[in-house]
Design a protein around this motif. Structure first.
Motif, mmCIF file in Angstrom:
data_model
loop_
_atom_site.group_PDB
_atom_site.id
_atom_site.type_symbol
_atom_site.label_atom_id
_atom_site.label_comp_id
_atom_site.label_asym_id
_atom_site.label_seq_id
_atom_site.Cartn_x
_atom_site.Cartn_y
_atom_site.Cartn_z
ATOM 1 N N SER A 243 38.598 -13.813 -29.937
ATOM 2 C CA SER A 243 37.661 -13.208 -30.861
ATOM 3 C C SER A 243 37.888 -11.697 -30.620
ATOM 4 O O SER A 243 37.997 -11.039 -29.970
ATOM 5 N N PRO A 244 37.734 -11.040 -32.222
ATOM 6 C CA PRO A 244 37.662 -9.513 -32.149
ATOM 7 C C PRO A 244 36.778 -8.819 -31.513
ATOM 8 O O PRO A 244 36.538 -7.842 -30.756
ATOM 9 N N GLU A 245 35.429 -9.507 -31.281
ATOM 10 C CA GLU A 245 34.464 -9.129 -30.688
ATOM 11 C C GLU A 245 34.572 -8.973 -29.251
ATOM 12 O O GLU A 245 34.227 -7.778 -28.713
ATOM 13 N N LEU A 246 35.209 -9.815 -28.623
ATOM 14 C CA LEU A 246 35.663 -9.967 -27.141
ATOM 15 C C LEU A 246 36.487 -8.863 -26.789
ATOM 16 O O LEU A 246 36.519 -8.182 -25.876
ATOM 17 N N GLN A 247 37.639 -8.898 -27.640
ATOM 18 C CA GLN A 247 38.677 -7.623 -27.654
ATOM 19 C C GLN A 247 37.839 -6.309 -27.509
ATOM 20 O O GLN A 247 38.257 -5.290 -26.820
ATOM 21 N N GLN A 248 36.995 -6.050 -28.548
ATOM 22 C CA GLN A 248 36.321 -4.666 -28.805
ATOM 23 C C GLN A 248 35.501 -4.579 -27.340
ATOM 24 O O GLN A 248 35.481 -3.394 -27.100
ATOM 25 N N GLN A 249 34.636 -5.343 -27.030
ATOM 26 C CA GLN A 249 33.888 -5.285 -25.890
ATOM 27 C C GLN A 249 34.898 -4.743 -24.571
ATOM 28 O O GLN A 249 34.543 -3.815 -23.858
ATOM 29 N N ILE A 250 36.125 -5.457 -24.310
ATOM 30 C CA ILE A 250 36.905 -5.187 -23.106
ATOM 31 C C ILE A 250 37.452 -3.758 -23.530
ATOM 32 O O ILE A 250 37.367 -2.775 -22.432
ATOM 33 N N SER A 251 37.831 -3.281 -25.001
ATOM 34 C CA SER A 251 38.425 -2.032 -25.239
ATOM 35 C C SER A 251 37.287 -0.821 -24.776
ATOM 36 O O SER A 251 37.596 0.015 -24.374
ATOM 37 N N ASP A 252 35.976 -1.179 -25.216
ATOM 38 C CA ASP A 252 34.906 -0.387 -25.091
ATOM 39 C C ASP A 252 34.765 0.048 -23.603
ATOM 40 O O ASP A 252 34.643 1.172 -23.048
ATOM 41 N N LEU A 253 34.698 -1.149 -22.589
ATOM 42 C CA LEU A 253 34.584 -0.777 -21.140
ATOM 43 C C LEU A 253 35.513 -0.088 -20.643
ATOM 44 O O LEU A 253 35.424 0.763 -19.884
ATOM 45 N N LEU A 254 36.733 -0.425 -21.003
ATOM 46 C CA LEU A 254 37.961 0.322 -20.436
ATOM 47 C C LEU A 254 37.709 1.883 -20.833
ATOM 48 O O LEU A 254 38.280 2.812 -20.145
ATOM 49 N N SER A 255 37.460 2.209 -22.044
ATOM 50 C CA SER A 255 37.297 3.478 -22.602
ATOM 51 C C SER A 255 36.209 4.070 -21.726
ATOM 52 O O SER A 255 36.358 5.435 -21.474
ATOM 53 N N GLU A 256 35.036 3.548 -21.453
ATOM 54 C CA GLU A 256 34.051 4.199 -20.829
ATOM 55 C C GLU A 256 34.753 4.491 -19.317
ATOM 56 O O GLU A 256 34.277 5.549 -18.968
ATOM 57 N N GLY A 257 35.532 3.756 -18.713
ATOM 58 C CA GLY A 257 35.871 3.943 -17.482
ATOM 59 C C GLY A 257 36.751 5.184 -17.559
ATOM 60 O O GLY A 257 36.878 5.908 -16.610
ATOM 61 N N GLU A 258 37.638 5.390 -18.342
ATOM 62 C CA GLU A 258 38.653 6.275 -18.617
ATOM 63 C C GLU A 258 37.942 7.578 -18.791
ATOM 64 O O GLU A 258 38.209 8.769 -18.115
ATOM 65 N N GLU A 259 36.621 7.813 -19.742
ATOM 66 C CA GLU A 259 35.787 8.976 -19.624
ATOM 67 C C GLU A 259 35.059 9.215 -18.525
ATOM 68 O O GLU A 259 34.990 10.430 -18.264
ATOM 69 N N GLU A 260 34.650 8.079 -17.731
ATOM 70 C CA GLU A 260 33.987 8.744 -16.213
ATOM 71 C C GLU A 260 34.900 9.293 -15.421
ATOM 72 O O GLU A 260 34.828 10.223 -14.778
ATOM 73 N N GLU A 261 36.094 8.741 -15.401
ATOM 74 C CA GLU A 261 37.045 9.423 -14.745
ATOM 75 C C GLU A 261 37.616 10.948 -14.937
ATOM 76 O O GLU A 261 37.681 11.560 -14.159
#
Length: 284
Positions: A243-261
């Motif tokens: 589902s697009p929703e699950l893909q977006q959730q994963i993408s958002d979490l990865l983006s958050e991790g990159e921003e924190e790094e």
């Protein structure tokens, strides 16, 4: 003169063109040689391999789309790589290597001092080939190994082979990019890979496009990204039944991790530029 590049696609190469290529290799004036999908005689292929063996400047060798078309050519390429010390990236995508061909090539790959990127996509590999590839992903504390590996479109590899690869990835101290797109992996293999990603300290990019995954896989991967600190920055899940929703959730979490790094990196840089701040904090 700085080394340049020779890039030719889909052409039938003459003897004169091959002589020019080989002369450039021997003169160490080539950093990138790409003969993608070109036609050349057996004799001329041998000449190119001898030029590769003698070159000290060649960093990237692209023989994609059927250039290494038979066992004799595999043997000649292997001999060239045993002598060459400079090639960092080897692309053989679309070559009918099979496990037997990879077995001939593997000794040269295993001892090569500079090789860090290998593309064996669409090379008709099976589980025996995977066992050889795992040897190129040494565990922590061992010798250096591959940083980028592409195994796209090798449907002959079974879940047993992919499980073996997942174990190697989990313990590899080098691998940063893994492309497994267009293999029939399914949810079971995706679960193994999720464990591998959670264990790896280096894997930043994982391509699972078109690998037969469902929301079950996506939920496992989401839980992994949400609950475990990983090095993963890019996870490609296109062309799966997710589902697009699950893909977006994963993408958002990865983006958050990159921003924190990135924020952490900026803080470290600030401390390095102003060391007195750290000292002052400690004294207080």
């Amino acid at each position: 003169m700085l080394p340049g590049s020779i890039q030719i696609s889909g052409e039938t190469l003459s003897g004169a063109e091959i002589r020019d290529i080989c002369e450039s290799l021997r003169e160490n004036s080539v950093r990138l040689l790409s003969l993608r999908g070109c036609q050349l005689s057996e004799r001329d292929f041998g000449h190119v391999c001898r030029g590769v063996a003698e070159s000290r400047s060649l960093a990237q060798l692209n023989l994609n789309l059927g250039i290494v078309s038979n066992i004799n050519r595999v043997k000649q390429l292997a001999e060239a790589l045993k002598t060459n010390r400079s090639v960092q990236s080897l692309f053989l995508h679309g070559s009918p290597l099979t496990d037997a061909g990879l077995a001939l090539l593997n000794p040269a790959l295993s001892i090569h001092p500079s090789l860090v990127a290998l593309d064996l996509g669409d090379c008709m590999l099976g589980d025996e080939g995977i066992n050889l590839i795992c040897g190129l992903l040494p565990p922590d504390g061992a010798k250096s190994g591959l940083k980028e590996l592409t195994l796209s479109a090798n449907p002959g590899i079974t879940s047993k082979g992919w499980g073996r690869l997942a174990i190697a990835v989990a313990h590899s101290s080098q691998l940063r990019v893994l492309n497994l797109d267009y293999n029939p992996l399914g949810d079971q293999v995706a679960g193994m890979l999720a464990v591998a990603v959670a264990s790896s300290r280096t894997l930043e990019v994982l391509d699972l496009e078109g690998t037969g995954l469902t929301n079950q896989s996506a939920q496992t991967l989401l839980d992994m990204v949400e609950n475990y600190p990983t090095a993963l920055r890019t996870l490609i899940l296109a062309e799966n039944n997710i589902s697009p929703e699950l893909q977006q959730q994963i993408s958002d979490l990865l983006s958050e991790g990159e921003e924190e790094e990135e924020m952490d990196a900026r803080e470290v840089t600030a401390r390095e530029k102003n060391p007195w701040i750290c000292q002052n904090s400690k004294s207080s």
